[in-house]
Design an enzyme around this catalytic site. Structure first.
Site, PDB file in Angstrom:
ATOM      1  N   TYR A 103       0.860  -1.185   0.000  1.00  0.00           N
ATOM      2  CA  TYR A 103       0.000   0.000   0.000  1.00  0.00           C
ATOM      3  C   TYR A 103       0.896   1.234   0.000  1.00  0.00           C
ATOM      4  O   TYR A 103       1.859   1.306   0.770  1.00  0.00           O
ATOM      5  CB  TYR A 103      -0.889  -0.001   1.259  1.00  0.00           C
ATOM      6  CG  TYR A 103      -1.733   1.251   1.380  1.00  0.00           C
ATOM      7  CD1 TYR A 103      -3.051   1.262   0.953  1.00  0.00           C
ATOM      8  CD2 TYR A 103      -1.193   2.435   1.908  1.00  0.00           C
ATOM      9  CE1 TYR A 103      -3.817   2.413   1.038  1.00  0.00           C
ATOM     10  CE2 TYR A 103      -1.951   3.587   1.989  1.00  0.00           C
ATOM     11  CZ  TYR A 103      -3.257   3.571   1.558  1.00  0.00           C
ATOM     12  OH  TYR A 103      -4.009   4.714   1.631  1.00  0.00           O
ATOM     13  N   GLU A 191      -3.420   7.397  -4.250  1.00  0.00           N
ATOM     14  CA  GLU A 191      -3.269   6.118  -3.548  1.00  0.00           C
ATOM     15  C   GLU A 191      -3.067   4.979  -4.538  1.00  0.00           C
ATOM     16  O   GLU A 191      -3.746   4.931  -5.568  1.00  0.00           O
ATOM     17  CB  GLU A 191      -4.531   5.853  -2.724  1.00  0.00           C
ATOM     18  CG  GLU A 191      -4.484   4.557  -1.931  1.00  0.00           C
ATOM     19  CD  GLU A 191      -5.842   4.201  -1.328  1.00  0.00           C
ATOM     20  OE1 GLU A 191      -6.121   4.646  -0.206  1.00  0.00           O
ATOM     21  OE2 GLU A 191      -6.628   3.489  -1.993  1.00  0.00           O
TER      22      GLU A 191
END
Ligand code: GDP
Ligand code: MN
Length: 383
Positions: A103, A191
């Site tokens: 992530y 993101e």
């Protein structure tokens, strides 16, 4: 503004963040031909393009071994409802074989007043769970906006989470690209989840999320053009056309608040909430409160079926209160307004005349003095 995955990935590509090859399919006709024309290597992954995450768990991410199977999945997904969003487009991508899911994101953090770098080597669909059960698995560091990504930031997030150091240079490069994108595009969030480590040990963005500050759209024609493909709230669109800002707030609220300035709007919303009531939507009138514009704003507010009370709070110097009151009366008369109430608080020229106008109209409008009294008037109507 939240971009769709393929729109976000077009930006990744511009900044040479590695992505998979793919094609966007926007209609159920000729799907197989279009997939073939994209010359994709199989297997592929078929993904619903909606402005929400968690698609994997909601049936919006599927794998296919052949063009026929891919086409079938595309057709099934188009028109589907994924977490409240209708699927108008799907993205077919060459499936990546991967070793792990990381992530990586940069968000504008109001608390540290800086871009916040967030990293975890345990990314993917269960990142929220990791955040809850294993917070050490996620590292966050506020970036100095003038320095951008530095080696020590990357070392810190990798060491803290126990990520494999051999990927340090690659992670830094990816973070740098992401940071430039974040900066250039006035983003609130960029993101990548998952940021995959593939079989060759190379990083690749399998998913992409980008949120842009709406106030920057005049400088970003390429992003403004993306808006056509997004599903926006009908009142937000309607209001924008006439230069009002409409802000949906609480779905279950039934009060609409409008004012000529965002600061006062927020104060009004705070005071109403403190009194235990819920605001459904707010509308910023901007400058120049003429009767036509007030009427139009009230009409837009009342087109939300949930709203039974509209609070207009106008603070002006030269703003003519009789104009404001005239517009409010006009809109309430037109709306037929059964069961609706309007609370009007105004300061400015011709305040007395405005109050008389309202009183003689016989419409369900209460004129109140100051914000606290107005909030009480709303409360009385509700209880
Ligand atoms: P989201 O659920 O909306 O965040 O959609 P994602 O694009 O992140 O996909 C969900 C999950 O599907 C990912 O976390 C991966 O586990 C898996 N996935 C998506 N694309 C690929 C791919 O190309 N290869 C592999 N191996 N898995 C994928
Ligand atoms: Mn994802």
């Amino acid at each position: 503004m939240k971009l769709l995955e393929y729109q976000a990935k077009a930006l990744f590509d511009k900044y040479s963040v590695p992505i998979q090859r793919g094609v966007v399919i926007d209609s159920p006709e000729g799907t197989e031909e279009r997939i073939n024309a994209g010359a994709l290597r199989f297997p592929v992954v078929i993904k619903a393009q909606v402005q929400t995450g968690g698609r994997g768990k909601a049936g919006g991410v599927k794998f296919a071994e052949s063009p026929a199977e891919a086409a079938k999945l595309c057709r099934a997904m188009l028109g589907m409802d994924i977490r409240g969003f209708k699927v108008n487009e799907v993205l077919a991508l060459e499936k990546k074989e991967i070793k792990s899911e990381w992530y990586l994101s940069i968000m504008l953090d109001r608390y540290s007043k800086a871009p916040l770098l967030i990293f975890s080597p345990r990314g993917g669909m269960d990142i929220e769970e990791t955040a809850g059960t294993n917070p050490e698995g996620i590292a966050k560091v506020p970036l100095d906006p003038l320095r951008g990504i530095q080696d020590y930031y990357i070392s810190y997030v990798m060491d803290k989470t126990g990520a494999d150091r051999q990927y340090r240079a690659q992670l830094k490069e990816t973070a740098e690209k992401l940071y430039r994108l974040f900066f250039d595009y006035y983003a609130m969030l960029v993101e990548i989840n998952p940021l995959a480590v593939d079989e060759q040990g190379l990083l690749c963005a399998l998913d992409g999320k980008v949120e842009i500050d709406d106030n920057a759209l005049p400088f970003l024609p390429d992003i403004a053009a993306c808006r056509d493909k997004l599903q926006e709230d009908p009142q937000v669109v309607e209001a924008r056309r006439v230069n009002f800002l409409f802000i949906p707030i609480e779905e279950t609220g039934n009060i609409g608040v409008m004012s000529n300035g965002s600061g006062m709007l927020m104060s009004c919303i705070d005071l109403i909430s403190q009194r235990g009531m819920k605001v459904h939507a707010a509308l910023d009138l901007g400058g120049g409160a003429t009767s036509d514009r007030i009427a139009e704003a009230v009409r837009i507010m009342l087109s939300r079926p949930r709203i039974d009370t509209v609070f207009i709070c106008v603070f002006g110097g030269i703003t003519r209160c009789d104009e404001v009151a005239g517009g409010a009366c006009m809109a309430m008369k037109k709306a037929g307004a059964a069961g609706k109430r309007l609370i009007l608080r105004m300061e400015g020229t011709n305040k007395e005349r405005a109050a008389e106008l309202v009183a003689s109209s016989g419409l369900p409008i209460t004129v109140a003095e100051g914000i606290p009294n107005s909030v009480e008037a709303i409360y009385e109507y509700h209880n």
